[in-house]
Design a protein around this motif. Structure first.
Motif, PDB file in Angstrom:
ATOM      1  N   VAL A   3       0.830  -1.191   0.000  1.00  0.00           N
ATOM      2  CA  VAL A   3       0.000   0.000   0.000  1.00  0.00           C
ATOM      3  C   VAL A   3       0.871   1.250   0.000  1.00  0.00           C
ATOM      4  O   VAL A   3       0.569   2.242  -0.682  1.00  0.00           O
ATOM      5  CB  VAL A   3      -0.951   0.005   1.216  1.00  0.00           C
ATOM      6  N   ALA A   4       1.974   1.224   0.743  1.00  0.00           N
ATOM      7  CA  ALA A   4       2.863   2.386   0.798  1.00  0.00           C
ATOM      8  C   ALA A   4       3.446   2.698  -0.578  1.00  0.00           C
ATOM      9  O   ALA A   4       3.487   3.860  -1.005  1.00  0.00           O
ATOM     10  CB  ALA A   4       3.991   2.137   1.802  1.00  0.00           C
ATOM     11  N   GLU A   5       3.900   1.669  -1.302  1.00  0.00           N
ATOM     12  CA  GLU A   5       4.461   1.889  -2.630  1.00  0.00           C
ATOM     13  C   GLU A   5       3.374   2.331  -3.618  1.00  0.00           C
ATOM     14  O   GLU A   5       3.614   3.175  -4.486  1.00  0.00           O
ATOM     15  CB  GLU A   5       5.157   0.624  -3.136  1.00  0.00           C
ATOM     16  N   PHE A   6       2.189   1.760  -3.463  1.00  0.00           N
ATOM     17  CA  PHE A   6       1.062   2.200  -4.290  1.00  0.00           C
ATOM     18  C   PHE A   6       0.783   3.678  -4.063  1.00  0.00           C
ATOM     19  O   PHE A   6       0.629   4.453  -5.010  1.00  0.00           O
ATOM     20  CB  PHE A   6      -0.187   1.372  -3.968  1.00  0.00           C
ATOM     21  N   GLN A   7       0.713   4.087  -2.807  1.00  0.00           N
ATOM     22  CA  GLN A   7       0.396   5.480  -2.492  1.00  0.00           C
ATOM     23  C   GLN A   7       1.469   6.430  -3.035  1.00  0.00           C
ATOM     24  O   GLN A   7       1.150   7.468  -3.628  1.00  0.00           O
ATOM     25  CB  GLN A   7       0.263   5.664  -0.982  1.00  0.00           C
ATOM     26  N   ALA A   8       2.744   6.087  -2.824  1.00  0.00           N
ATOM     27  CA  ALA A   8       3.826   6.973  -3.270  1.00  0.00           C
ATOM     28  C   ALA A   8       3.844   7.109  -4.783  1.00  0.00           C
ATOM     29  O   ALA A   8       4.010   8.208  -5.321  1.00  0.00           O
ATOM     30  CB  ALA A   8       5.170   6.451  -2.762  1.00  0.00           C
ATOM     31  N   GLU A   9       3.673   5.990  -5.496  1.00  0.00           N
ATOM     32  CA  GLU A   9       3.694   6.063  -6.958  1.00  0.00           C
ATOM     33  C   GLU A   9       2.417   6.701  -7.491  1.00  0.00           C
ATOM     34  O   GLU A   9       2.447   7.391  -8.516  1.00  0.00           O
ATOM     35  CB  GLU A   9       3.874   4.669  -7.561  1.00  0.00           C
ATOM     36  N   ALA A  10       1.310   6.500  -6.795  1.00  0.00           N
ATOM     37  CA  ALA A  10       0.066   7.171  -7.190  1.00  0.00           C
ATOM     38  C   ALA A  10       0.233   8.680  -7.064  1.00  0.00           C
ATOM     39  O   ALA A  10      -0.217   9.448  -7.929  1.00  0.00           O
ATOM     40  CB  ALA A  10      -1.098   6.684  -6.324  1.00  0.00           C
ATOM     41  N   ALA A  11       0.885   9.125  -5.997  1.00  0.00           N
ATOM     42  CA  ALA A  11       1.153  10.555  -5.832  1.00  0.00           C
ATOM     43  C   ALA A  11       2.034  11.061  -6.970  1.00  0.00           C
ATOM     44  O   ALA A  11       1.768  12.127  -7.540  1.00  0.00           O
ATOM     45  CB  ALA A  11       1.830  10.809  -4.477  1.00  0.00           C
ATOM     46  N   ALA A  12       3.071  10.299  -7.304  1.00  0.00           N
ATOM     47  CA  ALA A  12       3.960  10.698  -8.400  1.00  0.00           C
ATOM     48  C   ALA A  12       3.198  10.742  -9.723  1.00  0.00           C
ATOM     49  O   ALA A  12       3.415  11.633 -10.550  1.00  0.00           O
ATOM     50  CB  ALA A  12       5.130   9.726  -8.500  1.00  0.00           C
TER      51      ALA A  12
ATOM     52  N   GLU B 260       4.788   2.696 -17.469  1.00  0.00           N
ATOM     53  CA  GLU B 260       5.663   2.061 -16.491  1.00  0.00           C
ATOM     54  C   GLU B 260       5.193   2.363 -15.074  1.00  0.00           C
ATOM     55  O   GLU B 260       5.231   1.498 -14.199  1.00  0.00           O
ATOM     56  CB  GLU B 260       7.095   2.550 -16.691  1.00  0.00           C
ATOM     57  N   SER B 261       4.746   3.590 -14.861  1.00  0.00           N
ATOM     58  CA  SER B 261       4.230   3.973 -13.557  1.00  0.00           C
ATOM     59  C   SER B 261       2.980   3.170 -13.214  1.00  0.00           C
ATOM     60  O   SER B 261       2.808   2.716 -12.081  1.00  0.00           O
ATOM     61  CB  SER B 261       3.921   5.470 -13.550  1.00  0.00           C
ATOM     62  N   ARG B 262       2.111   2.969 -14.197  1.00  0.00           N
ATOM     63  CA  ARG B 262       0.904   2.153 -13.955  1.00  0.00           C
ATOM     64  C   ARG B 262       1.284   0.721 -13.610  1.00  0.00           C
ATOM     65  O   ARG B 262       0.686   0.109 -12.721  1.00  0.00           O
ATOM     66  CB  ARG B 262      -0.003   2.177 -15.187  1.00  0.00           C
ATOM     67  N   ALA B 263       2.270   0.171 -14.313  1.00  0.00           N
ATOM     68  CA  ALA B 263       2.710  -1.196 -14.031  1.00  0.00           C
ATOM     69  C   ALA B 263       3.272  -1.297 -12.617  1.00  0.00           C
ATOM     70  O   ALA B 263       3.038  -2.290 -11.913  1.00  0.00           O
ATOM     71  CB  ALA B 263       3.756  -1.629 -15.058  1.00  0.00           C
ATOM     72  N   TYR B 264       4.011  -0.278 -12.192  1.00  0.00           N
ATOM     73  CA  TYR B 264       4.576  -0.247 -10.835  1.00  0.00           C
ATOM     74  C   TYR B 264       3.448  -0.235  -9.805  1.00  0.00           C
ATOM     75  O   TYR B 264       3.463  -0.991  -8.828  1.00  0.00           O
ATOM     76  CB  TYR B 264       5.458   0.987 -10.701  1.00  0.00           C
ATOM     77  N   ILE B 265       2.467   0.625 -10.029  1.00  0.00           N
ATOM     78  CA  ILE B 265       1.330   0.718  -9.113  1.00  0.00           C
ATOM     79  C   ILE B 265       0.598  -0.619  -9.011  1.00  0.00           C
ATOM     80  O   ILE B 265       0.303  -1.112  -7.918  1.00  0.00           O
ATOM     81  CB  ILE B 265       0.359   1.821  -9.586  1.00  0.00           C
ATOM     82  N   GLN B 266       0.311  -1.225 -10.143  1.00  0.00           N
ATOM     83  CA  GLN B 266      -0.455  -2.473 -10.156  1.00  0.00           C
ATOM     84  C   GLN B 266       0.351  -3.633  -9.578  1.00  0.00           C
ATOM     85  O   GLN B 266      -0.204  -4.523  -8.935  1.00  0.00           O
ATOM     86  CB  GLN B 266      -0.905  -2.767 -11.584  1.00  0.00           C
ATOM     87  N   HIS B 267       1.676  -3.610  -9.783  1.00  0.00           N
ATOM     88  CA  HIS B 267       2.530  -4.672  -9.219  1.00  0.00           C
ATOM     89  C   HIS B 267       2.496  -4.628  -7.695  1.00  0.00           C
ATOM     90  O   HIS B 267       2.303  -5.656  -7.039  1.00  0.00           O
ATOM     91  CB  HIS B 267       3.964  -4.504  -9.715  1.00  0.00           C
ATOM     92  N   TRP B 268       2.698  -3.444  -7.125  1.00  0.00           N
ATOM     93  CA  TRP B 268       2.752  -3.350  -5.676  1.00  0.00           C
ATOM     94  C   TRP B 268       1.373  -3.496  -5.045  1.00  0.00           C
ATOM     95  O   TRP B 268       1.249  -3.979  -3.915  1.00  0.00           O
ATOM     96  CB  TRP B 268       3.376  -2.021  -5.258  1.00  0.00           C
ATOM     97  N   LEU B 269       0.354  -3.117  -5.775  1.00  0.00           N
ATOM     98  CA  LEU B 269      -0.995  -3.226  -5.233  1.00  0.00           C
ATOM     99  C   LEU B 269      -1.385  -4.684  -5.067  1.00  0.00           C
ATOM    100  O   LEU B 269      -1.863  -5.099  -4.018  1.00  0.00           O
ATOM    101  CB  LEU B 269      -1.985  -2.505  -6.153  1.00  0.00           C
TER     102      LEU B 269
ATOM    103  N   ASP C 205      -2.850  -7.960  -4.393  1.00  0.00           N
ATOM    104  CA  ASP C 205      -4.125  -8.280  -3.753  1.00  0.00           C
ATOM    105  C   ASP C 205      -4.406  -7.385  -2.551  1.00  0.00           C
ATOM    106  O   ASP C 205      -5.316  -7.655  -1.764  1.00  0.00           O
ATOM    107  CB  ASP C 205      -4.133  -9.747  -3.303  1.00  0.00           C
ATOM    108  N   GLU C 206      -3.610  -6.324  -2.401  1.00  0.00           N
ATOM    109  CA  GLU C 206      -3.823  -5.425  -1.268  1.00  0.00           C
ATOM    110  C   GLU C 206      -5.180  -4.723  -1.378  1.00  0.00           C
ATOM    111  O   GLU C 206      -5.635  -4.409  -2.477  1.00  0.00           O
ATOM    112  CB  GLU C 206      -2.712  -4.360  -1.223  1.00  0.00           C
TER     113      GLU C 206
END
Length: 279
Positions: A203-212, A228-237, A239-240
């Motif tokens: 969730v923390a990585e999702f939030q930080a990249e979502a902010a970016a 690439e940013s979307r892929a990062y968000i979806q990877h860290w998200l 099943d959270e």
């Protein structure tokens, strides 16, 4: 916002006044196809033993062999290599199959890797944003940008307490800067408030990249890769489970970062927009 910028969004992400709808844009970031490029795999990942060896030689910056630096447009300085361990397999002939098989592994030191400071070439280009200033934002938010001190070239940046660091070889330095600001402003780098449960790493990585992601769109940053940013968000998200509180925290952090780096007049406009979004 220019017409060219608006064309990058789905029509649903832009309201009738040409303003970006953060909630719709974030939903797109979580659902639209993404693709991870080579940002996080351009450098060789040294073993822990070799990292310790490099630290003992005073190295605290990204390291890579000649071929990697050359591919990135930088040339290592003669005599600037640092020693790392290279495997040297010991083989013997198998009596039954007649084939050579590895029976032991020895290691030898070889000056084959070069720290960033021992290379020459173009420096990372930090894009300039006419409506937002990074130094103004840092001062207003009481955050300090510190020198990057890590051997890992694949790590784009990091943050701790109220400090952020961006790698000198970051592929998208300003987007990474936004990401690390997001971590700080979302409270990921400090102890959680009393009675508040810290969020998971995902969730923390999702939030930080979502902010970016939201910052890059709002400030019309061109030097980054939205897919690439979307892929990062979806990877860290994964099943959270993201709650409304998590999303609203992202919006609050983005609003504060935007206003911190704007001129006084622009900050007033952002404050009105932020109040409208929060309502």
């Amino acid at each position: 916002m220019t017409a060219a910028t608006i064309e990058r969004f789905s029509p649903a992400a832009v309201d009738e006044d040409g303003q970006v709808d953060w909630r719709v844009l974030l939903e797109q970031a979580m659902t639209m196809p993404g693709h991870l490029g080579d940002t996080y795999c351009r450098f060789y990942q040294y073993s822990l033993q070799n990292q310790i060896l490099l630290w003992s030689q005073g190295v605290t910056e990204p390291c890579a062999p000649f071929s990697v630096w050359k591919a990135l447009g930088r040339i290592p300085v003669k005599g600037g290599g640092r020693a790392v361990l290279h495997p040297r397999p010991i083989r013997k002939t198998d009596e039954e199959s007649g084939e050579k098989v590895v029976v032991a592994m020895r290691f030898r030191l070889k000056r084959s890797t070069f720290p960033y400071s021992n290379t020459v070439g173009p420096e990372v280009d930090w894009p300039e944003l006419p409506e937002w200033d990074a130094q103004r934002a840092l001062a207003a938010l009481d955050i300090v940008q510190v020198p990057y001190a890590s051997i890992d070239g694949n790590c784009q940046g990091y943050s701790f307490a109220r400090n952020v660091a961006v790698s000198p070889v970051a592929k998208y330095p300003l987007k990474t800067f936004f990401h690390e600001l997001g971590h700080v402003m979302l409270g990921h780098t400090t102890d959680s408030a009393e009675g508040e449960s810290p969020c998971s790493r995902g969730v923390a990585e999702f939030q930080a990249e979502a902010a970016a992601y939201l910052l890059a769109h709002n400030l019309e940053l061109s030097e980054w890769a939205p897919a690439e940013s979307r892929a990062y968000i979806q990877h860290w998200l994964g099943d959270e489970q993201v709650t409304e509180a998590h999303i609203r925290a992202v919006f609050t952090a983005v609003d504060k970062i935007l206003r911190a780096g704007r001129t006084v007049a622009d900050a007033d406009v952002d404050e009105e927009a932020g109040e409208a979004i929060a309502s």
